[in-house]
Design a protein around this motif. Structure first.
Motif, mmCIF file in Angstrom:
data_model
loop_
_atom_site.group_PDB
_atom_site.id
_atom_site.type_symbol
_atom_site.label_atom_id
_atom_site.label_comp_id
_atom_site.label_asym_id
_atom_site.label_seq_id
_atom_site.Cartn_x
_atom_site.Cartn_y
_atom_site.Cartn_z
ATOM 1 N N VAL A 23 0.835 -1.209 0.000
ATOM 2 C CA VAL A 23 0.000 0.000 0.000
ATOM 3 C C VAL A 23 0.867 1.256 0.000
ATOM 4 N N THR A 24 2.144 1.079 -0.395
ATOM 5 C CA THR A 24 3.080 2.216 -0.356
ATOM 6 C C THR A 24 2.553 3.392 -1.188
ATOM 7 N N ALA A 25 2.084 3.062 -2.430
ATOM 8 C CA ALA A 25 1.638 4.145 -3.317
ATOM 9 C C ALA A 25 0.407 4.830 -2.727
ATOM 10 N N ILE A 26 -0.509 4.010 -2.174
ATOM 11 C CA ILE A 26 -1.738 4.578 -1.597
ATOM 12 C C ILE A 26 -1.378 5.492 -0.427
ATOM 13 N N LYS A 27 -0.441 5.000 0.417
ATOM 14 C CA LYS A 27 -0.032 5.786 1.590
ATOM 15 C C LYS A 27 0.601 7.103 1.154
ATOM 16 N N ARG A 28 1.428 6.986 0.095
ATOM 17 C CA ARG A 28 2.109 8.193 -0.384
ATOM 18 C C ARG A 28 1.068 9.208 -0.876
ATOM 19 N N THR A 29 0.083 8.679 -1.659
ATOM 20 C CA THR A 29 -0.957 9.575 -2.179
ATOM 21 C C THR A 29 -1.749 10.173 -1.025
ATOM 22 N N GLU A 30 -2.054 9.324 -0.031
ATOM 23 C CA GLU A 30 -2.826 9.822 1.122
ATOM 24 C C GLU A 30 -2.066 10.929 1.819
ATOM 25 N N GLU A 31 -0.756 10.689 1.995
ATOM 26 C CA GLU A 31 0.082 11.667 2.696
ATOM 27 C C GLU A 31 0.122 12.975 1.923
ATOM 28 N N SER A 32 0.301 12.871 0.555
ATOM 29 C CA SER A 32 0.385 14.128 -0.192
ATOM 30 C C SER A 32 -0.979 14.820 -0.222
ATOM 31 N N LEU A 33 -2.065 14.003 -0.233
ATOM 32 C CA LEU A 33 -3.395 14.616 -0.174
ATOM 33 C C LEU A 33 -3.597 15.341 1.146
ATOM 34 N N ARG A 34 -3.105 14.693 2.217
ATOM 35 C CA ARG A 34 -3.216 15.319 3.535
ATOM 36 C C ARG A 34 -2.457 16.650 3.562
ATOM 37 N N LYS A 35 -1.254 16.603 2.910
ATOM 38 C CA LYS A 35 -0.427 17.815 2.873
ATOM 39 C C LYS A 35 -1.163 18.921 2.126
ATOM 40 N N VAL A 36 -1.709 18.536 0.937
ATOM 41 C CA VAL A 36 -2.409 19.532 0.117
ATOM 42 C C VAL A 36 -3.610 20.086 0.887
ATOM 43 N N THR A 37 -4.337 19.182 1.566
ATOM 44 C CA THR A 37 -5.509 19.637 2.329
ATOM 45 C C THR A 37 -5.094 20.599 3.428
ATOM 46 N N ARG A 38 -3.975 20.225 4.128
ATOM 47 C CA ARG A 38 -3.481 21.100 5.197
ATOM 48 C C ARG A 38 -3.130 22.471 4.636
ATOM 49 N N GLU A 39 -2.433 22.415 3.475
ATOM 50 C CA GLU A 39 -1.979 23.637 2.827
ATOM 51 C C GLU A 39 -3.176 24.497 2.411
ATOM 52 N N LEU A 40 -4.181 23.815 1.808
ATOM 53 C CA LEU A 40 -5.382 24.509 1.351
ATOM 54 C C LEU A 40 -6.116 25.148 2.527
ATOM 55 N N ARG A 41 -6.211 24.356 3.615
ATOM 56 C CA ARG A 41 -6.916 24.865 4.791
ATOM 57 C C ARG A 41 -6.211 26.095 5.331
ATOM 58 N N ARG A 42 -4.851 26.002 5.338
ATOM 59 C CA ARG A 42 -4.065 27.118 5.857
ATOM 60 C C ARG A 42 -4.261 28.362 4.993
ATOM 61 N N SER A 43 -4.173 28.154 3.632
ATOM 62 C CA SER A 43 -4.256 29.328 2.774
ATOM 63 C C SER A 43 -5.689 29.874 2.775
ATOM 64 N N ASN A 44 -6.665 28.961 2.929
ATOM 65 C CA ASN A 44 -8.055 29.399 3.039
ATOM 66 C C ASN A 44 -8.246 30.265 4.269
ATOM 67 N N GLN A 45 -7.636 29.783 5.354
ATOM 68 C CA GLN A 45 -7.728 30.507 6.611
ATOM 69 C C GLN A 45 -7.076 31.874 6.479
ATOM 70 N N GLU A 46 -5.919 31.881 5.780
ATOM 71 C CA GLU A 46 -5.215 33.156 5.590
ATOM 72 C C GLU A 46 -6.072 34.126 4.803
ATOM 73 N N LEU A 47 -6.693 33.584 3.706
ATOM 74 C CA LEU A 47 -7.552 34.424 2.869
ATOM 75 C C LEU A 47 -8.721 34.966 3.678
ATOM 76 N N GLU A 48 -9.279 34.040 4.480
ATOM 77 C CA GLU A 48 -10.415 34.399 5.332
ATOM 78 C C GLU A 48 -10.018 35.551 6.262
ATOM 79 N N ASN A 49 -8.832 35.371 6.887
ATOM 80 C CA ASN A 49 -8.344 36.407 7.803
ATOM 81 C C ASN A 49 -8.101 37.708 7.067
ATOM 82 N N PHE A 50 -7.522 37.547 5.856
ATOM 83 C CA PHE A 50 -7.212 38.730 5.070
ATOM 84 C C PHE A 50 -8.496 39.501 4.744
ATOM 85 N N ALA A 51 -9.529 38.734 4.263
ATOM 86 C CA ALA A 51 -10.796 39.381 3.891
ATOM 87 C C ALA A 51 -11.390 40.059 5.121
ATOM 88 N N TYR A 52 -11.293 39.365 6.238
ATOM 89 C CA TYR A 52 -11.883 39.920 7.453
ATOM 90 C C TYR A 52 -11.150 41.191 7.887
#
Ligand code: ADP
Length: 484
Positions: free
Chosen positions: A241-270
Motif C-alpha cells: 500500500v506504499t503508493a496509496i499511503k504516499r498519495t494519502e500523505e500528499s493529499l493530507r499535505k495539500v488539504t493542510r496547505e489549502l486549509r491554511r491558505s483558506n484561513q489566511e484568505l479568510e483572515n485577510f478578507a476579514y
C-alpha cells in the motif's frame, strides 16, 4: 523444511486416460481374437468351460475402456464361442442347454466387471479434473504475494507474487526468518501481535518491509494461524500500500496547505474589510458634510460629482459590511444545537416585517422539523431566501411564498422556499451563488449580491447543499438539504 512449489505437488497426480473409440473397439477386437487363440490352444480338460479364456478379455476391455468396450467384449466373446467352439460350429446359437448356465455366469460376471470398471474410471476422471482445477487455482493464487511461515517464523513458502514484490527469489527466501529477511518494522510489539494471533487466530496491521534493493514498502499485512494437530503455521498475505499511503500523505499535505491558505484568505478578507471600514466611514462622513454645506453653492457639475462620490462611498461601505458578514460566517466556530426550524422562520419573518408588509406578500409555512444547527446562521439563511422571494416578486400578481420540508432519508431533510416571482434562467443557476454576482442592476433591485453566497456558505458549513429550480416568469424554488 522446504515446501515444494505448488505446480510440482500435482505433477504426479496425472492418471492414464481411458481408451476412447475407435481405439477402444480395435483393442476389444484384438483382445477377443487373442482370447479365441488361447481357447484354441487350451488343454482338453479346460475345454468344457469355453468362456474361461474370455474372462480376462472382458476384464481388460472394461479396465481400459469402461462399460462400452466391456459389453462389446462380452458380445464378441459369445460370438466367438458360438461360432467356433459350440456343438454346432459355424453358426450362431445359444448352444446346448447345459452351456446356458455358463453363458449366464459369463454375461452377468462380465457385466459386473464392466460396471465396476466404469465407476472406477469415472471416479478417476473426476479426481483428475479436480486436481487440474486445483492446480490452476494454486498457480493463480501463487501470483499473489503471500508467505507461509513455520512456528519459528522461518519461511516455508514464498509465493511468486512475493518474489516479484520484494525482488527476492524463493530459493533465497525459503528457510530464512521472515522478519530478518524483510527487516520488518511492526506497528506494535511483536509479543502483542503473537498474543492476538494465538487468541483470535488472526492479526492485521500495517508493517514496513525492506526490499532486496533497500527500498522500504508499506505493507498491509494479514496473518492467519493455520493449526494442525501437532504444529502450526502462519499464512501472511502482504498487500503493498506504499503508493496509496504516499498519495494519502500528499493529499493530507495539500488539504493542510489549502486549509491554511483558506484561513489566511479568510483572515485577510476579514481584516481588510474590518480595517477599511474606519477610513471609509471618514470619507463618507466628510463627503456628506461637503454635500450638506456646499450643495447649491457650487455649480451643477460639482453637485453632481459630490452626489456620485457619496453614492459610491455608501455602496462601498455596504459591500465591505457584506464581506465582513460573509467572512464572519467562515471564521466563527459552528455551534450546532437542536434547532426548531419553525422558530427560525418566525424570527426571519420578524426581521423582514417591513418588507412583508410593504409588499403584501402572503407567506405560508408547513410544520417544519427540528434539526441540528446554528440558530443565528439558519435565521440568516431563511431571511435571505424569503427576502429574495419578496424582492424578486412580479408586480402583476400577489407575492406568494411557501416554505416546506420533507424527509429524504433517516437523517436528512430537504427544505424548500417557493415563490411566484420573476424566476431565473437555467444558465444562471450556479452563478447566483457566487459572491457579489447579480443578475440585475442596483437601480432595478437593490442589493450587493452577497445573499445567496452567504446562504451557500451557511448550508455547506452545516454539511448540506443548496440549489435552485426555476421557471422564468413563473417563480423559483430554492432547496437545501440539512441533517437532523
Ligand atoms: P442580491 O439579492 O443582493 O442580488 P443574492 O445573492 O441574494 O444577491 O442573489 C443573487 C441573484 O440571484 C439576484 O441578483 C437575483 O438575480 C437572483 N435571485 C435570487 N433570489 C431570487 C428569487 N427568489 N427569484 C428570482 N431571482 C432571484
Amino acid at each position: 523444511m522446504n515446501l515444494r512449489r505448488p505446480a510440482e505437488l500435482f505433477e504426479n497426480l496425472a492418471l492414464p486416460h481411458r481408451l476412447r473409440p475407435p481405439q477402444s473397439y480395435i483393442v476389444v477386437l484384438l483382445l477377443v481374437a487373442l482370447g479365441t487363440l488361447v481357447r484354441w490352444g487350451m488343454p482338453t480338460v479346460l475345454e468344457a468351460t469355453h468362456f474361461l479364456a474370455f474372462y480376462p478379455v472382458v476384464v481388460f476391455a472394461a479396465i481400459l475402456g469402461g462399460s462400452g468396450p466391456g459389453v462389446l467384449a462380452i458380445a464378441l466373446s459369445w460370438v466367438s464361442v458360438s461360432f467356433f467352439f459350440d456343438y454346432t460350429p459355424g453358426t450362431l446359437s445359444l448352444g446346448h442347454p447345459s452351456e446356458l448356465g455358463r453363458l449366464l455366469v459369463f454375461v452377468v460376471g462380465g457385466l459386473g466387471v464392466a460396471v465396476v470398471s466404469e465407476v472406477q474410471l469415472r471416479g478417476r476422471e473426476r479426481q483428475e479434473r479436480q486436481s487440474q482445477e486445483l492446480m490452476r487455482l494454486t498457480q493463480l493464487t501463487n501470483l499473489g504475494p503471500f508467505i507461509i511461515r513455520d512456528r519459528h517464523d522461518r519461511i516455508t513458502h514464498w509465493s511468486d507474487g512475493c518474489a516479484r514484490m520484494y525482488g527476492i527469489d524463493a530459493k533465497d527466501a525459503v528457510g530464512r526468518v521472515s522478519h530478518e529477511l524483510l527487516q520488518t518494522e511492526f506497528p506494535e510489539p511483536p509479543e502483542q501481535i503473537y498474543k492476538t494471533l494465538r487468541e483470535t487466530g488472526r492479526w492485521e496491521g500495517e508493517v514496513k518491509h525492506t526490499k532486496a534493493d533497500g527500498s522500504v514498502l508499506t505493507i498491509s499485512s494479514q496473518w492467519v494461524l493455520q493449526n494442525s494437530v501437532s504444529d502450526y503455521a502462519i499464512l501472511e498475505i502482504c498487500s503493498d500500500v506504499t503508493a496509496i499511503k504516499r498519495t494519502e500523505e500528499s493529499l493530507r499535505k495539500v488539504t493542510r496547505e489549502l486549509r491554511r491558505s483558506n484561513q489566511e484568505l479568510e483572515n485577510f478578507a476579514y481584516i481588510a474589510s474590518h480595517d477599511l471600514q474606519e477610513p471609509l466611514r471618514g470619507i463618507t462622513g466628510f463627503l456628506t458634510l461637503l454635500q450638506r454645506r456646499y450643495a447649491g453653492r457650487l455649480d451643477e457639475k460639482a453637485d453632481e460629482y459630490i452626489r456620485y462620490a457619496v453614492d459610491g462611498s455608501v455602496r462601498m461601505s455596504q459591500l465591505i459590511n457584506d464581506l465582513l458578514t460573509y467572512s464572519r460566517v467562515g471564521r466563527k466556530e459552528l455551534t450546532a444545537r437542536p434547532t426548531d426550524m419553525n422558530h427560525v422562520v418566525e424570527n426571519a419573518l420578524i426581521n423582514l416585517r417591513t418588507a412583508v408588509e410593504e409588499s403584501g406578500a402572503r407567506i405560508t409555512c408547513d410544520e417544519l422539523p427540528t434539526i441540528s444547527g446554528d440558530q443565528l446562521q439558519l435565521t440568516q439563511l431563511l431571511q435571505n431566501l424569503i427576502g429574495n422571494a419578496i424582492k424578486f416578486r412580479t408586480p402583476e400578481r400577489t407575492c406568494l411564498i411557501h416554505i416546506t420540508a420533507q424527509k429524504v432519508d433517516d437523517h436528512l431533510w430537504e427544505f424548500s422556499v417557493e415563490d411566484n416571482g420573476i424566476g431565473i434562467e437555467a444558465e444562471y443557476y450556479d452563478r447566483i451563488f457566487v459572491i457579489f454576482r447579480r443578475l440585475h442592476s442596483t437601480k432595478k433591485y437593490a442589493g450587493t449580491g452577497i445573499g445567496l453566497a452567504l446562504c451557500k456558505r451557511i448550508v455547506e458549513r452545516h454539511g448540506g447543499r443548496i440549489w435552485v429550480e426555476s421557471n422564468p416568469g413563473e417563480g423559483s424554488t430554492f432547496r437545501f438539504v440539512l441533517a437532523s
